[in-house]
Design a protein around this motif. Structure first.
Motif, mmCIF file in Angstrom:
data_model
loop_
_atom_site.group_PDB
_atom_site.id
_atom_site.type_symbol
_atom_site.label_atom_id
_atom_site.label_comp_id
_atom_site.label_asym_id
_atom_site.label_seq_id
_atom_site.Cartn_x
_atom_site.Cartn_y
_atom_site.Cartn_z
ATOM 1 N N SER A 190 5.138 -1.206 6.127
ATOM 2 C CA SER A 190 4.541 -1.881 7.279
ATOM 3 C C SER A 190 3.325 -2.679 6.809
ATOM 4 C CB SER A 190 4.142 -0.857 8.341
ATOM 5 O OG SER A 190 3.150 0.002 7.831
ATOM 6 N N VAL A 191 2.682 -3.348 7.748
ATOM 7 C CA VAL A 191 1.536 -4.193 7.404
ATOM 8 C C VAL A 191 0.377 -3.347 6.885
ATOM 9 C CG1 VAL A 191 -0.142 -5.833 8.304
ATOM 10 C CG2 VAL A 191 2.224 -5.929 9.071
ATOM 11 N N ILE A 192 0.126 -2.212 7.511
ATOM 12 C CA ILE A 192 -0.966 -1.328 7.092
ATOM 13 C C ILE A 192 -0.428 0.098 7.025
ATOM 14 C CG2 ILE A 192 -1.815 -1.043 9.440
ATOM 15 C CD1 ILE A 192 -4.660 -0.943 8.234
ATOM 16 N N GLU A 193 -0.780 0.788 5.955
ATOM 17 C CA GLU A 193 -0.404 2.189 5.781
ATOM 18 C C GLU A 193 -1.675 2.979 5.504
ATOM 19 O OE1 GLU A 193 2.517 2.552 2.722
ATOM 20 O OE2 GLU A 193 4.057 1.533 3.891
ATOM 21 N N PHE A 194 -1.725 4.200 5.996
ATOM 22 C CA PHE A 194 -2.909 5.037 5.865
ATOM 23 C C PHE A 194 -2.651 6.191 4.907
ATOM 24 C CE2 PHE A 194 -3.350 2.964 9.948
ATOM 25 C CZ PHE A 194 -4.657 2.502 9.879
ATOM 26 N N GLY A 195 -3.538 6.360 3.920
ATOM 27 C CA GLY A 195 -3.528 7.510 3.037
ATOM 28 C C GLY A 195 -2.269 7.720 2.235
ATOM 29 N N ASN A 196 -1.650 6.662 1.720
ATOM 30 C CA ASN A 196 -0.400 6.841 0.995
ATOM 31 C C ASN A 196 -0.607 7.017 -0.507
ATOM 32 O OD1 ASN A 196 -1.113 4.274 0.257
ATOM 33 N ND2 ASN A 196 0.780 3.305 0.888
ATOM 34 N N SER A 197 -1.793 6.747 -1.043
ATOM 35 C CA SER A 197 -2.143 6.905 -2.458
ATOM 36 C C SER A 197 -1.287 6.074 -3.398
ATOM 37 C CB SER A 197 -2.084 8.380 -2.873
ATOM 38 O OG SER A 197 -3.001 9.134 -2.133
ATOM 39 N N HIS A 198 -0.679 5.022 -2.904
ATOM 40 C CA HIS A 198 0.073 4.078 -3.734
ATOM 41 C C HIS A 198 -0.585 2.715 -3.616
ATOM 42 C CE1 HIS A 198 3.643 6.884 -2.958
ATOM 43 N NE2 HIS A 198 3.140 7.153 -4.151
ATOM 44 N N THR A 199 -0.313 1.847 -4.569
ATOM 45 C CA THR A 199 -0.893 0.516 -4.535
ATOM 46 C C THR A 199 0.059 -0.487 -5.166
ATOM 47 O OG1 THR A 199 -2.881 -0.745 -4.999
ATOM 48 C CG2 THR A 199 -2.129 0.736 -6.717
ATOM 49 N N SER A 200 -0.223 -1.751 -4.947
ATOM 50 C CA SER A 200 0.560 -2.828 -5.553
ATOM 51 C C SER A 200 -0.405 -3.955 -5.918
ATOM 52 C CB SER A 200 1.625 -3.332 -4.580
ATOM 53 O OG SER A 200 1.022 -3.951 -3.472
ATOM 54 N N ALA A 201 0.093 -4.924 -6.655
ATOM 55 C CA ALA A 201 -0.762 -6.032 -7.071
ATOM 56 C C ALA A 201 -1.257 -6.843 -5.875
ATOM 57 C CB ALA A 201 -0.011 -6.935 -8.043
ATOM 58 N N VAL A 202 -0.398 -7.035 -4.886
ATOM 59 C CA VAL A 202 -0.789 -7.791 -3.694
ATOM 60 C C VAL A 202 -1.881 -7.055 -2.921
ATOM 61 C CG1 VAL A 202 0.037 -8.735 -1.518
ATOM 62 C CG2 VAL A 202 1.468 -8.867 -3.539
ATOM 63 N N SER A 203 -1.751 -5.742 -2.792
ATOM 64 C CA SER A 203 -2.773 -4.991 -2.052
ATOM 65 C C SER A 203 -4.101 -4.967 -2.807
ATOM 66 C CB SER A 203 -2.297 -3.569 -1.757
ATOM 67 O OG SER A 203 -2.175 -2.821 -2.942
ATOM 68 N N ILE A 204 -4.062 -4.971 -4.131
ATOM 69 C CA ILE A 204 -5.300 -5.036 -4.913
ATOM 70 C C ILE A 204 -6.016 -6.353 -4.656
ATOM 71 C CG2 ILE A 204 -6.236 -5.170 -7.258
ATOM 72 C CD1 ILE A 204 -4.039 -3.189 -8.073
ATOM 73 N N GLN A 213 -3.989 0.894 3.111
ATOM 74 C CA GLN A 213 -3.484 -0.124 2.197
ATOM 75 C C GLN A 213 -2.937 -1.285 3.004
ATOM 76 O OE1 GLN A 213 -0.527 1.221 -0.556
ATOM 77 N NE2 GLN A 213 0.104 -0.827 -1.076
ATOM 78 N N ILE A 214 -3.427 -2.488 2.682
ATOM 79 C CA ILE A 214 -2.947 -3.720 3.312
ATOM 80 C C ILE A 214 -2.428 -4.611 2.203
ATOM 81 C CG2 ILE A 214 -3.580 -5.740 4.656
ATOM 82 C CD1 ILE A 214 -5.928 -4.165 5.750
ATOM 83 N N PRO A 215 -1.259 -5.121 2.161
ATOM 84 C CA PRO A 215 -0.097 -4.744 2.959
ATOM 85 C C PRO A 215 0.554 -3.497 2.385
ATOM 86 C CG PRO A 215 0.484 -6.527 1.470
ATOM 87 C CD PRO A 215 -0.987 -6.250 1.285
ATOM 88 N N GLY A 216 1.156 -2.712 3.258
ATOM 89 C CA GLY A 216 1.849 -1.512 2.829
ATOM 90 C C GLY A 216 3.256 -1.824 2.369
ATOM 91 N N LYS A 217 3.951 -0.813 1.890
ATOM 92 C CA LYS A 217 5.324 -1.024 1.421
ATOM 93 C C LYS A 217 6.308 -1.116 2.577
ATOM 94 C CE LYS A 217 4.538 1.052 -3.001
ATOM 95 N NZ LYS A 217 5.201 0.732 -4.216
#
Length: 70
Positions: A30-44, A24-28
């Motif tokens: 850090s800049v990039i998070e791996f396999g967190n299964s969460h999302t936000s409008a900015v990352s979409i 996920q870019i951007p993460g909650k």
């Protein structure tokens, strides 16, 4: 012959670039998070722009063609 690149490339890109699945870019935190299964409008939005860029490169700029059948 039918060209299946317009089907397969976006399908694979959609699976790989789904926010929160692999990364996920951007993460909650850090800049990039791996396999967190969460999302936000900015990352979409970021993942949609990345998807469009890769699809345009593969389908238009490089001109990938996939022909199935005999």
């Amino acid at each position: 012959m039918q060209d299946w690149a317009g089907v397969f490339i976006p399908l694979v890109l959609f699976i790989l670039l789904s926010p929160g699945l692999l990364f996920q870019i951007p993460g909650k935190c850090s800049v990039i998070e791996f396999g967190n299964s969460h999302t936000s409008a900015v990352s979409i939005i970021v993942h949609a722009v990345i998807f469009f860029c890769f699809a345009a490169v593969f389908l238009v700029a490089i001109g990938v063609h996939i022909d199935l059948g005999s």
